[in-house]
Write a protein that holds these residues in place. Structure first.
Motif, PDB file in Angstrom:
ATOM      1  N   VAL A  24       0.856  -1.183   0.000  1.00  0.00           N
ATOM      2  CA  VAL A  24       0.000   0.000   0.000  1.00  0.00           C
ATOM      3  C   VAL A  24       0.897   1.239   0.000  1.00  0.00           C
ATOM      4  O   VAL A  24       1.714   1.417   0.906  1.00  0.00           O
ATOM      5  CB  VAL A  24      -0.915   0.009   1.255  1.00  0.00           C
ATOM      6  CG1 VAL A  24      -1.771   1.250   1.287  1.00  0.00           C
ATOM      7  CG2 VAL A  24      -1.765  -1.247   1.296  1.00  0.00           C
ATOM      8  N   PRO A  25       0.756   2.103  -1.002  1.00  0.00           N
ATOM      9  CA  PRO A  25       1.698   3.221  -1.128  1.00  0.00           C
ATOM     10  C   PRO A  25       1.583   4.297  -0.045  1.00  0.00           C
ATOM     11  O   PRO A  25       2.512   5.076   0.140  1.00  0.00           O
ATOM     12  CB  PRO A  25       1.383   3.808  -2.501  1.00  0.00           C
ATOM     13  CG  PRO A  25       0.101   3.235  -2.921  1.00  0.00           C
ATOM     14  CD  PRO A  25      -0.172   2.029  -2.108  1.00  0.00           C
ATOM     15  N   VAL A  26       0.495   4.365   0.695  1.00  0.00           N
ATOM     16  CA  VAL A  26       0.312   5.421   1.687  1.00  0.00           C
ATOM     17  C   VAL A  26       1.101   5.140   2.964  1.00  0.00           C
ATOM     18  O   VAL A  26       1.559   6.051   3.640  1.00  0.00           O
ATOM     19  CB  VAL A  26      -1.197   5.573   2.009  1.00  0.00           C
ATOM     20  CG1 VAL A  26      -1.421   6.628   3.072  1.00  0.00           C
ATOM     21  CG2 VAL A  26      -1.975   5.883   0.754  1.00  0.00           C
ATOM     22  N   ILE A  27       1.299   3.863   3.296  1.00  0.00           N
ATOM     23  CA  ILE A  27       1.951   3.460   4.543  1.00  0.00           C
ATOM     24  C   ILE A  27       3.455   3.285   4.291  1.00  0.00           C
ATOM     25  O   ILE A  27       3.835   2.575   3.368  1.00  0.00           O
ATOM     26  CB  ILE A  27       1.342   2.149   5.075  1.00  0.00           C
ATOM     27  CG1 ILE A  27      -0.163   2.309   5.288  1.00  0.00           C
ATOM     28  CG2 ILE A  27       2.014   1.711   6.361  1.00  0.00           C
ATOM     29  CD1 ILE A  27      -0.874   1.017   5.585  1.00  0.00           C
ATOM     30  N   PRO A  28       4.316   3.905   5.103  1.00  0.00           N
ATOM     31  CA  PRO A  28       5.771   3.762   4.908  1.00  0.00           C
ATOM     32  C   PRO A  28       6.270   2.399   5.426  1.00  0.00           C
ATOM     33  O   PRO A  28       6.716   2.261   6.562  1.00  0.00           O
ATOM     34  CB  PRO A  28       6.346   4.920   5.720  1.00  0.00           C
ATOM     35  CG  PRO A  28       5.340   5.133   6.803  1.00  0.00           C
ATOM     36  CD  PRO A  28       4.013   4.820   6.192  1.00  0.00           C
ATOM     37  N   GLY A  29       6.199   1.382   4.587  1.00  0.00           N
ATOM     38  CA  GLY A  29       6.487   0.016   4.998  1.00  0.00           C
ATOM     39  C   GLY A  29       7.904  -0.220   5.479  1.00  0.00           C
ATOM     40  O   GLY A  29       8.121  -0.860   6.511  1.00  0.00           O
ATOM     41  N   THR A  30       8.895   0.299   4.769  1.00  0.00           N
ATOM     42  CA  THR A  30      10.278   0.038   5.159  1.00  0.00           C
ATOM     43  C   THR A  30      10.613   0.683   6.496  1.00  0.00           C
ATOM     44  O   THR A  30      11.336   0.104   7.304  1.00  0.00           O
ATOM     45  CB  THR A  30      11.255   0.544   4.076  1.00  0.00           C
ATOM     46  OG1 THR A  30      11.004   1.913   3.804  1.00  0.00           O
ATOM     47  CG2 THR A  30      11.116  -0.261   2.807  1.00  0.00           C
ATOM     48  N   ALA A  31      10.064   1.855   6.760  1.00  0.00           N
ATOM     49  CA  ALA A  31      10.317   2.527   8.038  1.00  0.00           C
ATOM     50  C   ALA A  31       9.666   1.766   9.193  1.00  0.00           C
ATOM     51  O   ALA A  31      10.241   1.661  10.284  1.00  0.00           O
ATOM     52  CB  ALA A  31       9.795   3.958   7.998  1.00  0.00           C
ATOM     53  N   ILE A  32       8.499   1.213   8.973  1.00  0.00           N
ATOM     54  CA  ILE A  32       7.814   0.457  10.019  1.00  0.00           C
ATOM     55  C   ILE A  32       8.557  -0.845  10.304  1.00  0.00           C
ATOM     56  O   ILE A  32       8.703  -1.247  11.466  1.00  0.00           O
ATOM     57  CB  ILE A  32       6.347   0.197   9.628  1.00  0.00           C
ATOM     58  CG1 ILE A  32       5.585   1.520   9.573  1.00  0.00           C
ATOM     59  CG2 ILE A  32       5.679  -0.751  10.617  1.00  0.00           C
ATOM     60  CD1 ILE A  32       4.179   1.399   9.019  1.00  0.00           C
ATOM     61  N   GLY A  54      21.793  -2.478  11.391  1.00  0.00           N
ATOM     62  CA  GLY A  54      22.439  -1.544  10.468  1.00  0.00           C
ATOM     63  C   GLY A  54      22.219  -1.928   9.014  1.00  0.00           C
ATOM     64  O   GLY A  54      21.971  -1.064   8.168  1.00  0.00           O
ATOM     65  N   ALA A  55      22.307  -3.222   8.722  1.00  0.00           N
ATOM     66  CA  ALA A  55      22.060  -3.684   7.353  1.00  0.00           C
ATOM     67  C   ALA A  55      20.614  -3.413   6.952  1.00  0.00           C
ATOM     68  O   ALA A  55      20.337  -3.011   5.813  1.00  0.00           O
ATOM     69  CB  ALA A  55      22.380  -5.167   7.236  1.00  0.00           C
ATOM     70  N   MET A  56      19.697  -3.609   7.889  1.00  0.00           N
ATOM     71  CA  MET A  56      18.294  -3.305   7.600  1.00  0.00           C
ATOM     72  C   MET A  56      18.094  -1.810   7.368  1.00  0.00           C
ATOM     73  O   MET A  56      17.292  -1.409   6.518  1.00  0.00           O
ATOM     74  CB  MET A  56      17.407  -3.799   8.736  1.00  0.00           C
ATOM     75  CG  MET A  56      17.308  -5.300   8.805  1.00  0.00           C
ATOM     76  SD  MET A  56      16.243  -5.857  10.132  1.00  0.00           S
ATOM     77  CE  MET A  56      14.640  -5.520   9.437  1.00  0.00           C
ATOM     78  N   ALA A  57      18.833  -0.976   8.108  1.00  0.00           N
ATOM     79  CA  ALA A  57      18.740   0.474   7.920  1.00  0.00           C
ATOM     80  C   ALA A  57      19.247   0.877   6.538  1.00  0.00           C
ATOM     81  O   ALA A  57      18.660   1.743   5.879  1.00  0.00           O
ATOM     82  CB  ALA A  57      19.506   1.197   9.017  1.00  0.00           C
ATOM     83  N   VAL A  58      20.340   0.249   6.104  1.00  0.00           N
ATOM     84  CA  VAL A  58      20.863   0.545   4.764  1.00  0.00           C
ATOM     85  C   VAL A  58      19.869   0.118   3.704  1.00  0.00           C
ATOM     86  O   VAL A  58      19.614   0.853   2.737  1.00  0.00           O
ATOM     87  CB  VAL A  58      22.232  -0.161   4.566  1.00  0.00           C
ATOM     88  CG1 VAL A  58      22.668  -0.125   3.118  1.00  0.00           C
ATOM     89  CG2 VAL A  58      23.278   0.471   5.460  1.00  0.00           C
ATOM     90  N   LEU A  59      19.264  -1.054   3.865  1.00  0.00           N
ATOM     91  CA  LEU A  59      18.262  -1.516   2.905  1.00  0.00           C
ATOM     92  C   LEU A  59      17.022  -0.611   2.903  1.00  0.00           C
ATOM     93  O   LEU A  59      16.449  -0.334   1.846  1.00  0.00           O
ATOM     94  CB  LEU A  59      17.858  -2.953   3.199  1.00  0.00           C
ATOM     95  CG  LEU A  59      18.928  -4.006   2.896  1.00  0.00           C
ATOM     96  CD1 LEU A  59      18.479  -5.367   3.406  1.00  0.00           C
ATOM     97  CD2 LEU A  59      19.236  -4.056   1.420  1.00  0.00           C
ATOM     98  N   ALA A  61      17.035   2.601   3.646  1.00  0.00           N
ATOM     99  CA  ALA A  61      17.437   3.843   2.968  1.00  0.00           C
ATOM    100  C   ALA A  61      17.478   3.645   1.455  1.00  0.00           C
ATOM    101  O   ALA A  61      17.068   4.535   0.702  1.00  0.00           O
ATOM    102  CB  ALA A  61      18.808   4.293   3.486  1.00  0.00           C
ATOM    103  N   MET A  62      17.937   2.490   1.015  1.00  0.00           N
ATOM    104  CA  MET A  62      17.948   2.206  -0.417  1.00  0.00           C
ATOM    105  C   MET A  62      16.521   2.124  -0.979  1.00  0.00           C
ATOM    106  O   MET A  62      16.260   2.572  -2.095  1.00  0.00           O
ATOM    107  CB  MET A  62      18.705   0.904  -0.688  1.00  0.00           C
ATOM    108  CG  MET A  62      20.205   1.017  -0.486  1.00  0.00           C
ATOM    109  SD  MET A  62      21.078  -0.552  -0.565  1.00  0.00           S
ATOM    110  CE  MET A  62      20.619  -1.186  -2.147  1.00  0.00           C
ATOM    111  N   GLY A  63      15.611   1.564  -0.178  1.00  0.00           N
ATOM    112  CA  GLY A  63      14.213   1.490  -0.606  1.00  0.00           C
ATOM    113  C   GLY A  63      13.583   2.866  -0.722  1.00  0.00           C
ATOM    114  O   GLY A  63      12.839   3.145  -1.660  1.00  0.00           O
ATOM    115  N   VAL A  64      13.879   3.731   0.232  1.00  0.00           N
ATOM    116  CA  VAL A  64      13.354   5.103   0.187  1.00  0.00           C
ATOM    117  C   VAL A  64      13.949   5.843  -1.012  1.00  0.00           C
ATOM    118  O   VAL A  64      13.247   6.568  -1.720  1.00  0.00           O
ATOM    119  CB  VAL A  64      13.648   5.842   1.500  1.00  0.00           C
ATOM    120  CG1 VAL A  64      13.361   7.319   1.384  1.00  0.00           C
ATOM    121  CG2 VAL A  64      12.840   5.229   2.634  1.00  0.00           C
ATOM    122  N   ALA A  65      15.235   5.646  -1.262  1.00  0.00           N
ATOM    123  CA  ALA A  65      15.878   6.306  -2.402  1.00  0.00           C
ATOM    124  C   ALA A  65      15.319   5.803  -3.736  1.00  0.00           C
ATOM    125  O   ALA A  65      15.191   6.568  -4.696  1.00  0.00           O
ATOM    126  CB  ALA A  65      17.383   6.093  -2.350  1.00  0.00           C
TER     127      ALA A  65
END
Length: 67
Positions: A24-32, A54-59, A61-65
């Motif tokens: 669902v595009p409205v919910i920020p899935g990677t951040a949750i 840390g690896a999950m944080a990098v992934l 950030a890559m998803g957000v980018a």
């Protein structure tokens, strides 16, 4: 309920909401999903390493980018 069970339930709820948020595009899935991992690491440190978080944080950030 013990603290460990409560943390596991909260983690599973956050991870499930994050998986819904990936579709669902409205919910920020990677951040949750990342928030669930950090919560789990803080309250139950023996299950995850900071390298994994840390690896999950990098992934994340890559998803957000990529969006």
């Amino acid at each position: 309920m013990t603290r460990g069970i409560l943390v596991w339930v909260l983690t599973l709820l956050l991870m499930s909401a994050g998986l819904v948020g990936v579709v669902v595009p409205v919910i920020p899935g990677t951040a949750i999903i990342l928030a669930g991992a950090v919560l789990h690491k803080v309250f139950l440190p023996e299950y995850l390493s900071w390298w994994t978080v840390g690896a999950m944080a990098v992934l994340a950030a890559m998803g957000v980018a990529a969006e």
